[in-house]
Design an enzyme around this catalytic site. Structure first.
Site, short mmCIF file in Angstrom:
data_model
loop_
_atom_site.label_atom_id
_atom_site.label_comp_id
_atom_site.label_asym_id
_atom_site.label_seq_id
_atom_site.Cartn_x
_atom_site.Cartn_y
_atom_site.Cartn_z
N GLU A 21 0.81 -1.21 0.00
CA GLU A 21 0.00 0.00 0.00
C GLU A 21 0.85 1.27 0.00
OE1 GLU A 21 -2.79 2.67 -0.15
OE2 GLU A 21 -3.34 0.54 -0.21
N THR A 43 -5.63 1.68 -5.67
CA THR A 43 -5.27 0.27 -5.43
C THR A 43 -6.02 -0.66 -6.37
OG1 THR A 43 -4.78 0.69 -3.09
CG2 THR A 43 -5.18 -1.59 -3.72
N ASP A 81 1.60 -0.28 -5.01
CA ASP A 81 0.38 -0.14 -5.80
C ASP A 81 0.20 1.25 -6.41
OD1 ASP A 81 -0.20 1.15 -3.40
OD2 ASP A 81 -2.11 0.14 -3.07
#
Length: 638
Positions: A253, A295, A469
């Site tokens: 992330e 994402t 991401d």
């Protein structure tokens, strides 16, 4: 005595003036709109006027108090549009589009993020509304109940049209073919206004909704020809190097490459990753290519080797399409597929999209033991997530294709004190300051995860893919980022900050012969690279990426905003930069050579998605196969 037209519309004119000035103030203080000359500044200043004249001018068809009430209601509505865009822009550095508004299932999970993005000064947006309410209630001079005449209305709207076409003409002169640049939202807002952009966005939405109904199998021909012509041979030496192994994809992330091998106050930010890449294939020139879907866009790119959409998230706008995603392809080789993510299944519409991709299982928040003690920010802490995910993975049929999506390193980068392994940075950006401890925590969680895979017997027979991401630190924090990196963040440097880690680790292979691959690429190249390592032939697949390990791979990648990167140049914001020096090039031929390719790839990928063209692909292959067999039979007969 008959009132003049201006006395009838004085309340409306005050409302327009206040909203006009407020909009311009928001432009200058909340959006980073690049202005190169006085003409562009003038266009930016006047561009809200035509919309405001139109929307408030509709009050001329009303009588009495209803006229002022309508004007106040419109002021509230337009102010809400401004505020929504301001809040969205503070994190995404982008403007709202209609597809984003349909992502309502995400709103309940945004919680602390929205709270963090709101600022006390936002209350100033209500000042003009308060003034209008006071004038409406207290000042009789602004309470005219005399209706406007047809001639007065006709003259007024003729003036509105002249303002609109003057603005549009000036904008077209400054930026030819302006309305064909739908991917460049900043350019559109700068020239036609935020409000007219939203109207234009609505027109685009209607047009794109019709594409599916009008599409047929012939629409695929140009795309197939392009993909075939641009496909490069994979690395034959490594073809099948990881054949039959489990695939463990870890979506990191908000992780950008600038933290790798970097220190803060003398301490490594990612000590585990720094060591892990020395035993892996490390791709240090790979860029994220996500759009507004963040994402979910990265998942889409990696699984399909297609580009995300320029507007909204594919996961919401086109979840019902037919795709040729990695899980579906690998199913033919006996793979079981699963996603592990401790969030609500409806977030980003994942439950529906994963069905379209062909995933066998989705372990969402209901598969995890989530408590207040083991959660922070957006949900389950990464260490707990990896620990519980490992237990779930032990029971998956092998070989499996799995994706794990982390959460802790997510804006606003909250972290419990006991999990903080490195001090915060010291700058004027609280976002950047808090980013480093959450990255460090994620790195420690990854270390424990790899150890757990070894303990559970899953490590040796797997290929582990780690990738960032999307960006975590937007350009709103460039001043602080420049302080940390020790250099000015120019448009060129801003593109370089879009690099994300990509690490492929194959136990028994990469640890014996690690490599650093400097080929320019993007997330779109991950699937072709992985498929080659697994020994899966993808020549019949429509994909825009190529094997990053191939010597034939072109040093090129295009970002969703139209920027592109090669080994020689970087193109962004209409300027061409030397890749080595970062300086603007007066001669732009090197960039022009790739400009058409960049536009064409984004356009063709959009056609596939909007037209749902892959629903025709299997039938088209069958038809072509039948034609080849028929031709062979005729050749043999003759």
């Amino acid at each position: 005595m008959r009132k003049t037209f201006f006395s009838k519309i004085s309340f409306m004119l005050i409302a327009i003036l206040l909203m006009w000035l407020k909009t311009y103030a928001v432009y200058k203080t909340s959006f980073h709109i690049k202005i190169d000359n006085l003409t562009q500044e003038f266009i930016l200043f006047i561009n809200p006027l035509s919309f405001l004249l139109l929307i408030f001018g509709l009050s001329l068809f009303l009588k009495g108090k209803n006229r002022n009430r309508y004007i106040i209601a419109m002021s509230c509505l337009v102010t809400f549009v401004l505020l929504a865009n301001m809040v969205f822009y503070r994190f995404y550095n982008d403007f709202l589009t209609i597809p984003v508004l349909f992502q309502t299932s995400n709103m309940g999970d945004l919680g602390s993020s929205i709270g963090t993005l709101l600022e006390p000064t936002d209350l100033l947006l209500a000042v003009d509304i308060a003034v209008l309410i006071w004038l409406h209630i207290r000042q009789k001079a602004f309470q005219s109940d005399i209706p406007s005449t047809k001639n007065e209305r006709a003259a007024y709207f003729l003036f509105v049209a002249s303002v609109y076409f003057f603005n549009l003409g000036l904008s077209e002169a400054e930026r030819p073919q302006l309305l064909t640049r739908s991917f460049d939202r900043e350019m559109l807002v700068k020239n036609i206004s935020l409000f007219n952009f939203h109207i234009y966005d609505g027109v685009l939405q209607s047009k794109q909704s019709a594409q599916r109904a009008l599409a047929d199998s012939n629409s695929l021909t140009e795309i197939e020809n392009y993909v075939t012509a641009n496909a490069k041979d994979a690395n034959k030496r490594l073809f099948g190097a990881a054949k039959g192994r489990n695939v463990i994809l870890v979506s990191l992330e908000s992780t950008q490459s600038f933290v790798i091998n970097e220190k803060l106050n003398g301490e490594e930010i990612t000590p585990f990753l720094n060591d892990f890449i020395k035993q892996s294939y490390n791709f240090n020139n790979v860029y994220h290519q996500t759009g507004q879907g963040k994402t979910s866009d990265s998942e889409f790119i990696v699984d399909n080797s297609l580009y995300p959409l320029g507007r909204g998230a594919v996961f919401f706008t086109n979840a019902g399409n037919q795709y040729m995603a990695a899980p579906e392809i690998l199913k033919n080789s006996g793979y079981y597929s699963a996603v592990l993510h401790a969030n609500n299944k409806s977030f980003w519409n994942r439950d529906l999209m994963y069905d379209s991709f062909g995933y066998d299982s989705f372990f969402d928040i209901n598969s995890y033991d989530v408590t207040d003690e083991n959660s922070v920010g957006w949900g389950l802490k990464d260490k707990e997530f990896f620990e519980q995910s490992s237990e779930l993975m032990k029971n998956l049929p092998q070989p499996f294709y799995s994706r794990l999506i982390t959460l802790t390193n997510h804006f606003p980068f909250d972290l419990d004190e006991e999990d903080q392994l490195i001090d915060e940075y010291d700058s004027n950006s609280q976002t950047l300051n808090k980013y480093f401890p959450t990255v460090r925590y994620q790195d420690e969680a990854l270390k424990r995860f790899i150890e757990k895979l070894k303990e559970d017997g899953l490590y040796d027979n797997s290929v582990i893919v780690l990738y960032g991401d999307h960006y975590g630190i937007s350009e709103n924090h460039n001043e602080a980022m420049g302080q940390f990196l020790g250099k000015e963040i120019t448009p060129f440097e801003e593109v370089q900050l879009q690099k994300v880690p990509l690490v492929i680790h194959i136990p028994g292979i990469t640890d014996k012969k690690p490599q650093t691959i400097e080929t320019v690429g993007g997330q779109i190249d991950i699937r072709p690279t992985l498929m080659n390592l697994l020994g899966i032939d993808t020549k019949d697949q429509i994909q825009f990426g190529n094997d990053l390990l191939s010597d034939e791979k072109l040093d090129f990648t295009v970002l969703r905003d139209g920027s592109f990167i090669t080994d020689q140049v970087v193109y962004t914001d209409g300027a061409c930069y030397d890749k080595e020096t970062g300086k603007p090039l007066e001669e732009t031929k090197q960039c022009e050579a790739f400009a058409d390719k960049a536009k064409q790839e984004l356009s063709l990928s959009d056609e596939i998605i909007y037209g749902d063209l892959l629903r025709f692909y299997d039938q088209k292959r069958l038809d072509n196969s039948s034609k080849r067999k028929e031709k062979q039979m005729l050749d043999q007969a003759s």
